[in-house]
Design an enzyme around this catalytic site. Structure first.
Site, PDB file in Angstrom:
ATOM      1  N   TYR A  12       0.763  -1.182  -0.130  1.00  0.00           N
ATOM      2  CA  TYR A  12      -0.150  -0.012  -0.093  1.00  0.00           C
ATOM      3  C   TYR A  12       1.034   1.166  -0.105  1.00  0.00           C
ATOM      4  CZ  TYR A  12      -3.406   3.457   1.458  1.00  0.00           C
ATOM      5  OH  TYR A  12      -3.834   4.598   1.695  1.00  0.00           O
ATOM      6  N   LYS A  68       1.113   3.889  -3.147  1.00  0.00           N
ATOM      7  CA  LYS A  68       0.740   5.510  -2.902  1.00  0.00           C
ATOM      8  C   LYS A  68       1.875   6.322  -3.231  1.00  0.00           C
ATOM      9  CE  LYS A  68      -2.968   6.485  -1.505  1.00  0.00           C
ATOM     10  NZ  LYS A  68      -4.143   6.676  -2.074  1.00  0.00           N
TER      11      LYS A  68
END
Length: 263
Positions: free
Chosen positions: A153, A157
């Protein structure tokens, strides 16, 4: 821009996306929610005073279809809020061969920006403070060869955030602006897990801010003047060195162009 803006929110059917849609509508803007689950998306639109466009940002073909749907429903997109994101617990490749979170969190916003470019006025990218933990390997991260339930994640990002200065520069003459904002660590369903880890996460989330609290800094940026900035909540912050790696950003931009076949 007029006082009432045409605002498109991806992933607007739940969590902070739904809260952003509701707050933007409350402030008098014309909001369109994009979500891949039609029933949930339509219900969220009714309850927040928004319109709904079905859109699945999991593959190249479905993202192109989502862009076409947005273009048909909203001829001028005053603000596109990229909110849809995944925090996966296991490595899954989509039909295009990309790790699913890398595609949804990074390539899908990149592609939407290009496909909607001629009708865009502003982009607000919902980011994550965990980008500081990201370590993107352009040879491994796109296919999840470095997959981690805790780090992917952050990696994806970060990849997305690295694009913000490049889009700001690309759009300078066109007058399109882009900013990124971390709305805070919120009590949402992002990153939900089963088992003991999931129970622990749900317990911790009870102490976190609500999605409604996180929506304010996002909605405040809808009408903000400026471009290429990063906000942590309501305050503008300088990007950490990991997000100022220009050579990595340019490599990811070139790779993304090839992946989505967009100039």
């Amino acid at each position: 821009m007029s006082d009432a803006l045409n605002v498109v929110v991806t992933g607007g059917n739940r969590g902070v996306g739904r809260a952003v849609a509701a707050e933007a509508a409350r402030r008098g803007h014309r909001v369109t929610i994009v979500a891949r689950r039609p029933a949930e998306g339509a219900a969220a639109a009714r309850e927040t005073g928004a319109e709904f466009v079905p859109g699945d940002l999991s593959t190249l073909s479905t993202t192109r279809a989502a862009a076409a749907g947005i273009a048909e429903a909203v001829p001028v997109v005053d603000v596109l809020v990229h909110n849809a994101a995944l925090w996966p617990s296991r490595r899954v490749l989509n039909e295009d061969g990309f790790e699913q979170a890398f595609f949804t969190n990074h390539l899908a916003p990149f592609l939407l920006n290009h496909l909607l470019e001629e009708r865009l006025r502003r982009v607000v990218q919902v980011s994550a403070g965990l980008y500081v933990m990201g370590r993107v390997d352009p040879d491994r991260t796109p296919t999840g060869d470095d997959f981690s339930p805790t780090k992917t994640y952050a990696n994806t990002k970060l990849a997305n955030l690295l694009m913000v200065p490049l889009f700001a520069e690309r759009w300078k003459e066109a007058g399109i602006t882009i900013d990124a904002v971390h709305p805070g660590v919120l009590r949402t369903g992002l990153g939900e897990r089963n088992g003991f880890q999931g129970l622990l996460l749900r317990t911790v989330k009870r102490t976190l801010k609500s999605p409604e609290a996180g929506a304010k800094p996002v909605v405040d940026l809808l009408t903000s003047e400026g471009t290429g900035r990063y906000y942590n909540g309501l305050k503008q912050r300088p990007l950490k060195p990991v997000a100022r790696n220009t050579s990595l950003a340019e490599r990811l931009w070139t790779d993304a162009q090839k992946a989505v076949n967009t100039p």
